[in-house]
Design a protein around this motif. Structure first.
Motif, PDB file in Angstrom:
ATOM      1  N   ASP A  69      42.796  35.325  33.271  1.00 11.49           N
ATOM      2  CA  ASP A  69      43.189  36.728  33.462  1.00 11.49           C
ATOM      3  C   ASP A  69      42.106  37.664  32.949  1.00 11.49           C
ATOM      4  OD1 ASP A  69      45.802  36.076  34.515  1.00 11.49           O
ATOM      5  OD2 ASP A  69      46.362  35.509  32.466  1.00 11.49           O
ATOM      6  N   ASP A  70      40.874  37.328  33.251  1.00 13.39           N
ATOM      7  CA  ASP A  70      39.732  38.097  32.767  1.00 13.39           C
ATOM      8  C   ASP A  70      39.776  39.522  33.319  1.00 13.39           C
ATOM      9  OD1 ASP A  70      37.111  39.026  32.092  1.00 13.39           O
ATOM     10  OD2 ASP A  70      36.495  36.930  31.917  1.00 13.39           O
ATOM     11  N   PRO A  71      39.819  40.553  32.442  1.00 13.40           N
ATOM     12  CA  PRO A  71      39.883  41.945  32.909  1.00 13.40           C
ATOM     13  C   PRO A  71      38.616  42.409  33.613  1.00 13.40           C
ATOM     14  CG  PRO A  71      39.577  41.863  30.533  1.00 13.40           C
ATOM     15  CD  PRO A  71      39.840  40.465  30.971  1.00 13.40           C
ATOM     16  N   ARG A  72      37.541  41.649  33.463  1.00 14.61           N
ATOM     17  CA  ARG A  72      36.280  42.041  34.111  1.00 14.61           C
ATOM     18  C   ARG A  72      36.305  41.782  35.610  1.00 14.61           C
ATOM     19  NH1 ARG A  72      32.107  38.493  30.946  1.00 14.61           N
ATOM     20  NH2 ARG A  72      33.836  37.018  31.240  1.00 14.61           N
ATOM     21  N   LYS A  73      37.188  40.882  36.059  1.00 13.51           N
ATOM     22  CA  LYS A  73      37.250  40.549  37.480  1.00 13.51           C
ATOM     23  C   LYS A  73      37.938  41.660  38.268  1.00 13.51           C
ATOM     24  CE  LYS A  73      39.403  36.625  36.939  1.00 13.51           C
ATOM     25  NZ  LYS A  73      40.066  35.341  37.253  1.00 13.51           N
ATOM     26  N   THR A  74      37.466  41.862  39.501  1.00 10.83           N
ATOM     27  CA  THR A  74      38.153  42.781  40.409  1.00 10.83           C
ATOM     28  C   THR A  74      39.079  41.959  41.313  1.00 10.83           C
ATOM     29  OG1 THR A  74      36.456  42.599  42.123  1.00 10.83           O
ATOM     30  CG2 THR A  74      36.116  44.276  40.418  1.00 10.83           C
ATOM     31  N   LYS A  75      39.955  42.634  42.048  1.00 11.32           N
ATOM     32  CA  LYS A  75      40.857  41.921  42.951  1.00 11.32           C
ATOM     33  C   LYS A  75      40.067  41.142  44.000  1.00 11.32           C
ATOM     34  CE  LYS A  75      44.880  44.932  42.451  1.00 11.32           C
ATOM     35  NZ  LYS A  75      45.841  45.842  43.142  1.00 11.32           N
ATOM     36  N   TRP A  76      39.051  41.793  44.559  1.00  9.06           N
ATOM     37  CA  TRP A  76      38.208  41.120  45.545  1.00  9.06           C
ATOM     38  C   TRP A  76      37.421  39.982  44.899  1.00  9.06           C
ATOM     39  CZ3 TRP A  76      37.071  39.126  49.789  1.00  9.06           C
ATOM     40  CH2 TRP A  76      35.778  38.885  50.226  1.00  9.06           C
ATOM     41  N   GLY A  77      36.948  40.225  43.684  1.00 11.43           N
ATOM     42  CA  GLY A  77      36.233  39.180  42.966  1.00 11.43           C
ATOM     43  C   GLY A  77      37.115  37.983  42.683  1.00 11.43           C
ATOM     44  N   ASN A  78      38.371  38.242  42.379  1.00  8.88           N
ATOM     45  CA  ASN A  78      39.311  37.149  42.119  1.00  8.88           C
ATOM     46  C   ASN A  78      39.521  36.300  43.377  1.00  8.88           C
ATOM     47  OD1 ASN A  78      40.967  35.932  40.092  1.00  8.88           O
ATOM     48  ND2 ASN A  78      42.757  36.664  41.198  1.00  8.88           N
ATOM     49  N   ILE A  79      39.595  36.964  44.529  1.00  6.72           N
ATOM     50  CA  ILE A  79      39.741  36.245  45.799  1.00  6.72           C
ATOM     51  C   ILE A  79      38.511  35.372  46.053  1.00  6.72           C
ATOM     52  CG2 ILE A  79      39.855  36.525  48.314  1.00  6.72           C
ATOM     53  CD1 ILE A  79      41.519  39.069  47.803  1.00  6.72           C
ATOM     54  N   MET A  80      37.339  35.938  45.807  1.00  9.13           N
ATOM     55  CA  MET A  80      36.109  35.172  46.021  1.00  9.13           C
ATOM     56  C   MET A  80      36.056  33.943  45.113  1.00  9.13           C
ATOM     57  SD  MET A  80      32.911  37.688  46.847  1.00  9.13           S
ATOM     58  CE  MET A  80      32.988  38.690  45.364  1.00  9.13           C
ATOM     59  N   ARG A  81      36.481  34.105  43.874  1.00  4.57           N
ATOM     60  CA  ARG A  81      36.448  32.993  42.932  1.00  4.57           C
ATOM     61  C   ARG A  81      37.431  31.890  43.330  1.00  4.57           C
ATOM     62  NH1 ARG A  81      34.308  33.035  37.829  1.00  4.57           N
ATOM     63  NH2 ARG A  81      32.877  34.753  37.402  1.00  4.57           N
ATOM     64  N   LYS A  82      38.632  32.277  43.746  1.00  2.00           N
ATOM     65  CA  LYS A  82      39.640  31.284  44.109  1.00  2.00           C
ATOM     66  C   LYS A  82      39.253  30.504  45.370  1.00  2.00           C
ATOM     67  CE  LYS A  82      43.780  33.107  41.875  1.00  2.00           C
ATOM     68  NZ  LYS A  82      43.942  31.858  41.072  1.00  2.00           N
ATOM     69  N   THR A  83      38.471  31.127  46.226  1.00  2.00           N
ATOM     70  CA  THR A  83      38.051  30.466  47.468  1.00  2.00           C
ATOM     71  C   THR A  83      36.614  29.933  47.393  1.00  2.00           C
ATOM     72  OG1 THR A  83      37.370  32.618  48.359  1.00  2.00           O
ATOM     73  CG2 THR A  83      39.600  31.855  48.890  1.00  2.00           C
ATOM     74  N   ASN A  84      35.982  30.100  46.224  1.00  2.00           N
ATOM     75  CA  ASN A  84      34.599  29.636  46.002  1.00  2.00           C
ATOM     76  C   ASN A  84      33.559  30.394  46.810  1.00  2.00           C
ATOM     77  OD1 ASN A  84      35.003  27.538  44.050  1.00  2.00           O
ATOM     78  ND2 ASN A  84      35.851  26.269  45.675  1.00  2.00           N
ATOM     79  N   ILE A  85      33.944  31.508  47.415  1.00  2.00           N
ATOM     80  CA  ILE A  85      32.972  32.293  48.185  1.00  2.00           C
ATOM     81  C   ILE A  85      31.853  32.795  47.286  1.00  2.00           C
ATOM     82  CG2 ILE A  85      32.670  34.461  49.466  1.00  2.00           C
ATOM     83  CD1 ILE A  85      35.440  34.007  50.654  1.00  2.00           C
ATOM     84  N   ASP A  86      32.186  33.104  46.030  1.00  2.00           N
ATOM     85  CA  ASP A  86      31.168  33.651  45.117  1.00  2.00           C
ATOM     86  C   ASP A  86      30.021  32.675  44.869  1.00  2.00           C
ATOM     87  OD1 ASP A  86      33.017  32.020  43.667  1.00  2.00           O
ATOM     88  OD2 ASP A  86      32.191  32.807  41.802  1.00  2.00           O
ATOM     89  N   GLU A  87      30.249  31.365  45.100  1.00  2.00           N
ATOM     90  CA  GLU A  87      29.211  30.365  44.838  1.00  2.00           C
ATOM     91  C   GLU A  87      28.250  30.164  46.010  1.00  2.00           C
ATOM     92  OE1 GLU A  87      29.088  29.114  41.915  1.00  2.00           O
ATOM     93  OE2 GLU A  87      31.111  29.120  41.066  1.00  2.00           O
ATOM     94  N   LEU A  88      28.562  30.723  47.158  1.00  2.00           N
ATOM     95  CA  LEU A  88      27.783  30.427  48.373  1.00  2.00           C
ATOM     96  C   LEU A  88      26.306  30.818  48.302  1.00  2.00           C
ATOM     97  CD1 LEU A  88      30.407  31.215  51.159  1.00  2.00           C
ATOM     98  CD2 LEU A  88      29.802  29.009  50.128  1.00  2.00           C
ATOM     99  N   PRO A  89      25.920  31.897  47.603  1.00  2.00           N
ATOM    100  CA  PRO A  89      24.478  32.189  47.511  1.00  2.00           C
ATOM    101  C   PRO A  89      23.674  31.073  46.857  1.00  2.00           C
ATOM    102  CG  PRO A  89      25.743  34.141  46.945  1.00  2.00           C
ATOM    103  CD  PRO A  89      26.727  33.009  47.052  1.00  2.00           C
ATOM    104  N   GLN A  90      24.352  30.140  46.165  1.00  2.00           N
ATOM    105  CA  GLN A  90      23.630  29.045  45.530  1.00  2.00           C
ATOM    106  C   GLN A  90      23.048  28.068  46.554  1.00  2.00           C
ATOM    107  OE1 GLN A  90      26.201  27.425  42.380  1.00  2.00           O
ATOM    108  NE2 GLN A  90      26.746  29.559  41.916  1.00  2.00           N
ATOM    109  N   PHE A  91      23.443  28.217  47.826  1.00  2.00           N
ATOM    110  CA  PHE A  91      22.783  27.427  48.864  1.00  2.00           C
ATOM    111  C   PHE A  91      21.305  27.799  48.940  1.00  2.00           C
ATOM    112  CE2 PHE A  91      27.043  26.376  50.165  1.00  2.00           C
ATOM    113  CZ  PHE A  91      26.912  25.132  50.772  1.00  2.00           C
ATOM    114  N   TRP A  92      20.972  29.036  48.565  1.00  2.00           N
ATOM    115  CA  TRP A  92      19.568  29.435  48.502  1.00  2.00           C
ATOM    116  C   TRP A  92      18.867  28.690  47.364  1.00  2.00           C
ATOM    117  CZ3 TRP A  92      15.643  31.138  51.042  1.00  2.00           C
ATOM    118  CH2 TRP A  92      14.514  31.589  50.371  1.00  2.00           C
TER     119      TRP A  92
END
Length: 464
Positions: A344-367
Motif C-alpha cells: 500500500d505504498d503511498p508513492r504509487k499512483t493508480k496508473w502506476g499500481n496497474i502497471m506494477r500488477k501487470t508487469n508493464i512497468d518492467e518492459l523497458p528492461q528489454f532495452w
C-alpha cells in the motif's frame, strides 16, 4: 546380480522405445483423425522418415529418468528440447523432400500434443521408478570405509530419501563410532574390507573417506573393488571447513573441487543465452514495445507529472553497476533509491499500481537486455543500497551476481517475488538464485518465462 549400469540401460532403452511408439501413435492419430489422410505408399514413406528423424533426436537428447535426483520440470524440459530439435530437423527435410505431411497450421498443435504425451509418459515412468525403489526394488547395497563426518552425512542422506534406493550395510573403521546408528553396524577395521566383500558379493558400492596418509590401504581396497565389480568412491574430507556441496572437475590430469556448478561459465552456453536474449528482446522492441510506449506515455502524462521513464542504478554481472530502466509508476520522490515498494505504498499512483500488477512497468528492461546489461531470465537486480546491506547479512548473497540479472527469474516464479519484510525472505530468494545459476539451461529459461506469463495472466498477489 544385475548392475546399476545394466538396470539404467534397460530403463533408457525402455523409455526411448515407449517414447518413440507414443510419438508415432500421436503422429498417426493426427494424420488419420484430424486430417483425414488416406494411407498409401507415399504416406508410409513419410512415416518412416518421421520415425527415423524422431528416433535420432530422442537418442541425441538422452534420458535422465534413472538419475536419482531429477526434478519433474527437468524431465519436461528435456522432452521439449527433443521435440523442438525434431521440428527444426524434420520440417525442412520433409518440405524439400516433397513428402506428404500435415498442413503447417497444424504443426504447432501436433508438437504441443507430442510434448504433453511424451512428458506424461516419462513422468509416469519416473513415478513408477520412485515407487519401486521405495518398496525395496532396484536397491543398491553400500558399505562405508571410515566413519568421519562426511560418510556419516552420506549415510543420513541415503536413509532419509528412500526413493534413492540405497541400502547401507555398515561401516569399517579403526574403532567403533558411537555416532553411527545401530542399523548401520560396525563391520571391522579397514583391513577386513576385502574379506567382507569376498563373502558378500551383493555389495555394489563402497564409499571411502580414509585420509590420504593411508594411501597404501586405500589402493589395496580400490584395486580389489575394480577386480570384483564394486564401484569405489572416494569421499574427500573437506566437510571440516566446507559445509557446502562441491563439484569434481579435471584440468587435464589434475583434479580439483568447485563450490558451484556454473553452466554459464562455458562460452558456448553464454553465447546461446546471449543470442536468445538478442533475438527475443530485439523482436519485442521492434514490434509491441513502440505501441505500448505510446499508450503508457499518454496515460502517464495525463495522470502524473514527471518523466515517463524511471532509471535506477543497480548491481549486475560481477557487481558492476548499470542503469535499470522502468516505466515510472510512482510520484517523483527522494526515497526512490532507498526504500523498497510496499503493498500500500503511498508513492504509487493508480496508473502506476496497474502497471506494477501487470508487469508493464518492467518492459523497458528489454532495452537493458538488448544492450547486454541484463538477460531475459536471471536473478532480479537490486538497488545499490540493498546490495550493500544484504551482502553483510547473507554470506552467499553476492554469488547471485555470477550471472547477468534478469527481467524475471526462478525466485520470482517460485514465491520469492515482491517486498522482503523478513531476512528469511531474502535468504530464500538468494537460495533460488543460486539454484538457477547451478541448473541453467535454455529449457529452464523458457520454463521460467512461461511461468512468468502464466502468473501475469492469473494475477500475482506479490506484484505491487
Amino acid at each position: 546380480m544385475i548392475s546399476n549400469t545394466h538396470r539404467n540401460g534397460l530403463v533408457v532403452a525402455g523409455t526411448l522405445i515407449g517414447d518413440w511408439l507414443l510419438a508415432m501413435l500421436t503422429y498417426w492419430l493426427f494424420m488419420s483423425l484430424f486430417l483425414d489422410v488416406t494411407w498409401d505408399e507415399m504416406q508410409l514413406h513419410t512415416s518412416v522418415v518421421v520415425g527415423v528423424l524422431y528416433c535420432a533426436c530422442i537418442i541425441n537428447g538422452g534420458v535422465m529418468l534413472y538419475l536419482r535426483e531429477v526434478k519433474r520440470f527437468q524431465i519436461v524440459t528435456k522432452v521439449t528440447r527433443n521435440v523442438l530439435l525434431f521440428a527444426v530437423v524434420a520440417i525442412p527435410l520433409l518440405k524439400f523432400g516433397h513428402f506428404r505431411t500435415m498442413d503447417y497450421d497444424m504443426v504447432p498443435l501436433f508438437l504441443l500434443a507430442l510434448i504433453v504425451v511424451v512428458s506424461s509418459f516419462r513422468l509416469c515412468v519416473r513415478s513408477l521408478m520412485n515407487y519401486y525403489r521405495k518398496k525395496g526394488g532396484h536397491v543398491t547395497k553400500v558399505v562405508f570405509v571410515g566413519s568421519k563426518y562426511n560418510n556419516l552425512a552420506l549415510y543420513k542422506e541415503m536413509k532419509s530419501i528412500t526413493s534413492l534406493g540405497y541400502r547401507p550395510l555398515g561401516y569399517f573403521d579403526d574403532n567403533v563410532n558411537p555416532k553411527f546408528p545401530e542399523d548401520c553396524p560396525y563391520l571391522g577395521t579397514p583391513s577386513d574390507v576385502m574379506e567382507y566383500l569376498a563373502n558378500h558379493k551383493d555389495v555394489q558400492e563402497l564409499f571411502c573417506c580414509l585420509p590420504s596418509q593411508r594411501a597404501e590401504e586405500i589402493m589395496k581396497i580400490l584395486h580389489y573393488c575394480e577386480k570384483h565389480f564394486v564401484h569405489f568412491y572416494n569421499v574427500p574430507n573437506v566437510t571440516n571447513y566446507l559445509h557446502h556441496r562441491v563439484y569434481f572437475n579435471m584440468l587435464d590430469s589434475v583434479p580439483y573441487l568447485s563450490l558451484y556448478r556454473e553452466p554459464l561459465s562455458r562460452p558456448e552456453n553464454r553465447a546461446e543465452k546471449r543470442l536468445f536474449d538478442i533475438l527475443v528482446s530485439g523482436l519485442f522492441l521492434c514490434t509491441l514495445f513502440p505501441i505500448i510506449l505510446v499508450i503508457v506515455t499518454i496515460i502517464t502524462k495525463l495522470t502524473m507529472p514527471g518523466p515517463v521513464f524511471f532509471k535506477q542504478k543497480r548491481n549486475g554481472l560481477n557487481g558492476k553497476e548499470f542503469y535499470c530502466y522502468k516505466f515510472r509508476s510512482m510520484k517523483v520522490n527522494a526515497d526512490a533509491d532507498k526504500v523498497q515498494a510496499t503493498k500500500d505504498d503511498p508513492r504509487k499512483t493508480k496508473w502506476g499500481n496497474i502497471m506494477r500488477k501487470t508487469n508493464i512497468d518492467e518492459l523497458p528492461q528489454f532495452w537493458n537486455v538488448f544492450v547486454g546489461n541484463m538477460s531475459l531470465v536471471g536473478p532480479r537486480p537490486h538497488m545499490l543500497k540493498h546490495t550493500e546491506e544484504y551482502s553483510k547479512l547473507i554470506n552467499k548473497y553476492m554469488i547471485r551476481h555470477f550471472v547477468k540479472p534478469g527481467i524475471t527469474g526462478w525466485s520470482q516464479v517460485t514465491g520469492f517475488r515482491g517486498e522482503t519484510k523478513e531476512l528469511s525472505q531474502m535468504e530464500g530468494r538468494v537460495q533460488g538464485d543460486i539454484w538457477y545459476i547451478e541448473h541453467w539451461s535454455l529449457g529452464l529459461d523458457l520454463y521460467i518465462m512461461f511461468r512468468t506469463i502464466a502468473n501475469v495472466i492469473a494475477g500475482d498477489k506479490e506484484a505491487y
